[in-house]
Each structure stands twice: as C-alpha cells, then as structure tokens.
Design a protein around this motif. Structure first.
Motif, short mmCIF file in Angstrom:
data_model
loop_
_atom_site.label_atom_id
_atom_site.label_comp_id
_atom_site.label_asym_id
_atom_site.label_seq_id
_atom_site.Cartn_x
_atom_site.Cartn_y
_atom_site.Cartn_z
N ILE A 44 0.81 -1.30 0.11
CA ILE A 44 -0.06 -0.04 -0.03
C ILE A 44 0.84 0.89 -0.08
CG2 ILE A 44 -1.68 1.27 1.53
CD1 ILE A 44 -2.78 -1.44 2.48
N VAL A 45 1.90 1.30 0.85
CA VAL A 45 2.77 2.33 0.93
C VAL A 45 3.41 2.77 -0.29
CG1 VAL A 45 4.78 3.27 2.11
CG2 VAL A 45 3.23 2.30 3.57
N LYS A 46 4.05 1.67 -0.91
CA LYS A 46 4.70 1.97 -2.39
C LYS A 46 4.02 2.30 -3.32
CE LYS A 46 8.72 0.54 -0.28
NZ LYS A 46 9.80 1.73 -0.22
N VAL A 59 -7.45 1.53 -3.25
CA VAL A 59 -8.34 1.34 -4.55
C VAL A 59 -7.68 0.35 -5.45
CG1 VAL A 59 -9.67 2.22 -6.45
CG2 VAL A 59 -9.89 3.36 -4.69
N ILE A 60 -6.44 0.73 -5.73
CA ILE A 60 -5.54 0.01 -6.70
C ILE A 60 -5.24 -1.54 -6.16
CG2 ILE A 60 -3.31 -0.24 -7.95
CD1 ILE A 60 -3.65 2.96 -8.26
N VAL A 61 -4.77 -1.41 -4.98
CA VAL A 61 -4.43 -2.77 -4.27
C VAL A 61 -5.55 -3.48 -4.09
CG1 VAL A 61 -3.37 -3.88 -2.47
CG2 VAL A 61 -2.38 -1.73 -3.20
N THR A 62 -6.95 -3.20 -3.63
CA THR A 62 -7.99 -3.91 -3.55
C THR A 62 -8.21 -4.64 -5.15
OG1 THR A 62 -8.63 -2.53 -1.90
CG2 THR A 62 -10.22 -3.89 -2.85
N ILE A 63 -8.41 -3.94 -6.01
CA ILE A 63 -8.72 -4.47 -7.31
C ILE A 63 -7.60 -5.39 -7.60
CG2 ILE A 63 -8.83 -4.12 -9.64
CD1 ILE A 63 -9.77 -1.30 -9.12
N ILE A 64 -6.23 -5.53 -7.46
CA ILE A 64 -5.38 -6.33 -7.63
C ILE A 64 -5.55 -7.51 -6.73
CG2 ILE A 64 -2.79 -6.86 -7.35
CD1 ILE A 64 -2.21 -3.90 -8.10
N ILE A 65 -5.97 -7.42 -5.55
CA ILE A 65 -6.16 -8.68 -4.85
C ILE A 65 -7.38 -9.20 -5.13
CG2 ILE A 65 -6.72 -9.25 -2.54
CD1 ILE A 65 -5.25 -7.13 -1.33
N ARG A 66 -8.42 -8.62 -5.89
CA ARG A 66 -9.53 -9.42 -6.35
C ARG A 66 -9.27 -10.16 -7.48
NH1 ARG A 66 -13.24 -10.15 -2.47
NH2 ARG A 66 -13.46 -8.54 -0.98
N PHE A 67 -8.34 -9.62 -8.36
CA PHE A 67 -7.83 -10.12 -9.75
C PHE A 67 -7.29 -11.64 -9.29
CE2 PHE A 67 -8.82 -6.39 -12.34
CZ PHE A 67 -9.67 -7.02 -13.45
N ILE A 68 -6.35 -11.32 -8.46
CA ILE A 68 -5.68 -12.55 -7.75
C ILE A 68 -6.55 -13.61 -7.50
CG2 ILE A 68 -4.00 -13.57 -6.01
CD1 ILE A 68 -2.71 -10.78 -6.27
N MET A 145 -5.50 -0.75 8.51
CA MET A 145 -5.89 -0.28 10.23
C MET A 145 -4.69 -0.01 10.81
SD MET A 145 -9.27 -0.13 10.65
CE MET A 145 -9.42 -0.36 12.39
N ARG A 146 -3.52 -0.54 10.46
CA ARG A 146 -2.35 -0.46 11.45
C ARG A 146 -1.35 0.38 10.62
NH1 ARG A 146 -1.15 -6.37 13.04
NH2 ARG A 146 0.62 -5.24 14.42
N THR A 147 -1.60 0.98 9.57
CA THR A 147 -0.54 1.97 8.70
C THR A 147 -0.58 3.29 8.95
OG1 THR A 147 -0.22 0.20 6.83
CG2 THR A 147 0.80 2.26 6.45
N GLU A 148 0.26 3.96 9.77
CA GLU A 148 -0.27 5.12 10.44
C GLU A 148 -0.33 6.06 9.35
OE1 GLU A 148 -0.71 6.60 13.56
OE2 GLU A 148 -0.80 4.66 13.97
N ALA A 149 0.61 6.10 8.02
CA ALA A 149 0.65 7.20 7.00
C ALA A 149 -0.81 7.12 6.64
CB ALA A 149 1.77 6.67 6.05
N ILE A 150 -1.51 5.99 6.51
CA ILE A 150 -2.87 5.97 5.96
C ILE A 150 -3.82 6.83 6.69
CG2 ILE A 150 -4.80 4.59 5.27
CD1 ILE A 150 -3.03 2.37 4.67
N LYS A 151 -3.56 6.95 8.13
CA LYS A 151 -4.49 7.64 8.78
C LYS A 151 -4.22 9.28 8.72
CE LYS A 151 -4.56 3.91 12.37
NZ LYS A 151 -4.08 3.64 13.94
#
Length: 248
Positions: A44-46, A59-68, A145-151
């Motif tokens: 997510i950070v990268k 959004v992007i990582v969620t879509i990638i995971i769903r494709f996997i 939930m646990r990545t501070e930069a997101i918050k």
C-alpha cells in the motif's frame, strides 16, 4: 449459510481485536505480522508513493487482490450453480430415505455422493475459496488499520483515518454489500429463509462497522463490493450462455 455466519463472526472478532490498534512496522513480531500484514502495508505504501495518494493506493491494491483470487471465485460460483441445479434430485433422494435410522441415512449419503460424482460437483468446493481468501482479506484489513501514514491522508471528502463525517461511505458500503449478496444468492433466498435474513443482516452489520471505523476501511469494502458485483454478473452471464449452448 455457514460461510456467511463465519464471515460475520470473523468481522466482529477482527473489529474488536487489540492488535488492530498497534502500528505495523518492520519491527512487528509474529508470523502473521511479518509475513502477512507488514507486506500488505508495504504494498500500500509503495503504491501510494507511485500514485501520490493512499486513497487511490487502497483502490488499486484492492482491485489487484480481487483479480488474484478471481479464479477461485469463478470456480466457486460455477460449483454453486451446479449444486443449485441438483437440488430437485437431492430432494428426491431425501424423500426416498425419510427414515432417520443410521443405515438409511448412510444409504442416502452414498446416493447423494454418487450424484455429486456423476455431475462432477464438489460440495466442499465453496469452502476452499473462503479459507484461502480469509488470510488475504483480513491481512489487508489489518494493514489498512495499522499503517499510520494512511490515517494521516485524505481522499475525496473524508480523512482516511477517521469515520466518514457524512456517513456516505458506510451507506454505500451497506448498499453494495446488499446488492452483491442479492446477485450472488439469487434464487437461494426464496428457498431458504435464513439466507433471506442474512441478505439484510450483513449490510446492516457493515454499516454499523463502517460508521465507527476509519473511512479507509469503508473505501476498501466499497471497492471490493463493486468489483465482486461486476465479477458475479459477468460470471453468471458466461455460465448461463454456456448452459444454453449445452441444452441446444
């Protein structure tokens, strides 16, 4: 029904898990943190560094995971549809072996399994995608939930680290959950009252969670639900077309 109950229970467990309140970083200990949550956090950070936004990164990582996990979902959906087609024959077997004694019940199970083998259906196939998805989905959930930069980031009209002040995301998350389940369950709700109840229960639970949890998680739910709605519609149409060709 069991899978939906398991998912609901797991969501409630995770929402109250104390680990969720601990920041994830390179020093976090434990196999779950080191090999699941932290790698997801780094992805997510990268991604955010590339696109300039943690919102778009989710959004992007969620879509990638769903494709996997898409191949698993396709297999599960097809198996579920085949199971539905066999319901009339399964009901006939149940009526044939109404007695509750052990010998009769064993014969019923043997004839039911023979029916499954004849049509190439695995009654446990629907559980496998769920078991594989859970670590992925829960790991990504905790990474958010646990990545501070997101918050500390904002996206559209909301802060990713705080609940949506206008409650729009929770309502959208609930609505898309309802639509996704309605499309997936289709005719099952009319045959099973418990399924009909779950059709309403899950969206309500999602809304309650989303109102109280950071908007980043609601964003993840909304994107995942929209992907699954599109995915299910496409799979259903393809399956129905193949079934029509086979019957011609």
């Amino acid at each position: 029904m069991a899978t939906l109950v398991f998912l609901a229970a797991a969501m409630m467990l995770l929402s109250g898990c104390t680990e969720v309140n601990k920041e994830i970083n390179a020093d976090s200990e434990g196999y779950w943190n080191e090999y699941v949550v932290y790698p997801f956090s780094q992805v997510i950070v990268k991604t955010a560094e590339l696109v300039g936004s943690y919102g778009w990164a989710i959004v992007i990582v969620t879509i990638i995971i769903r494709f996997i996990i898409l191949p698993l979902m396709i297999k599960s959906t097809k198996n579920m549809k085949e199971m539905r087609k066999l319901q009339p024959e399964m009901q006939k077997i149940k009526e044939k072996y109404k007695s509750k004694d052990a010998v009769t019940q064993q014969k019923m199970q043997q004839e039911t399994m023979a029916l499954f083998q004849k049509h190439g259906v695995n009654p446990l196939a629907g559980c496998l995608p769920l078991l594989i998805q859970m670590p992925i989905i829960f790991g990504f959930y905790q990474a958010i939930m646990r990545t501070e930069a997101i918050k500390e980031d904002t996206f559209l009209w909301f802060d990713l680290g705080s609940p949506d002040p206008y409650f729009l995301l929770p309502l959208i998350a609930g609505a898309t959950t309802f639509l996704q389940q309605k499309i997936t369950m289709a005719d099952m709700t009319s045959q099973n009252p418990q399924m009909a109840m779950m059709l309403w229960l899950m969206p309500i639970m999602i809304i309650i969670f989303a109102v109280n949890l950071p908007a980043a998680l609601s964003l993840y739910w909304v994107v995942g639900n929209i992907f699954m709605i599109i995915q299910t519609v496409i799979i259903n149409r393809k399956y129905d077309n193949e079934a029509s060709l086979e019957n011609q």
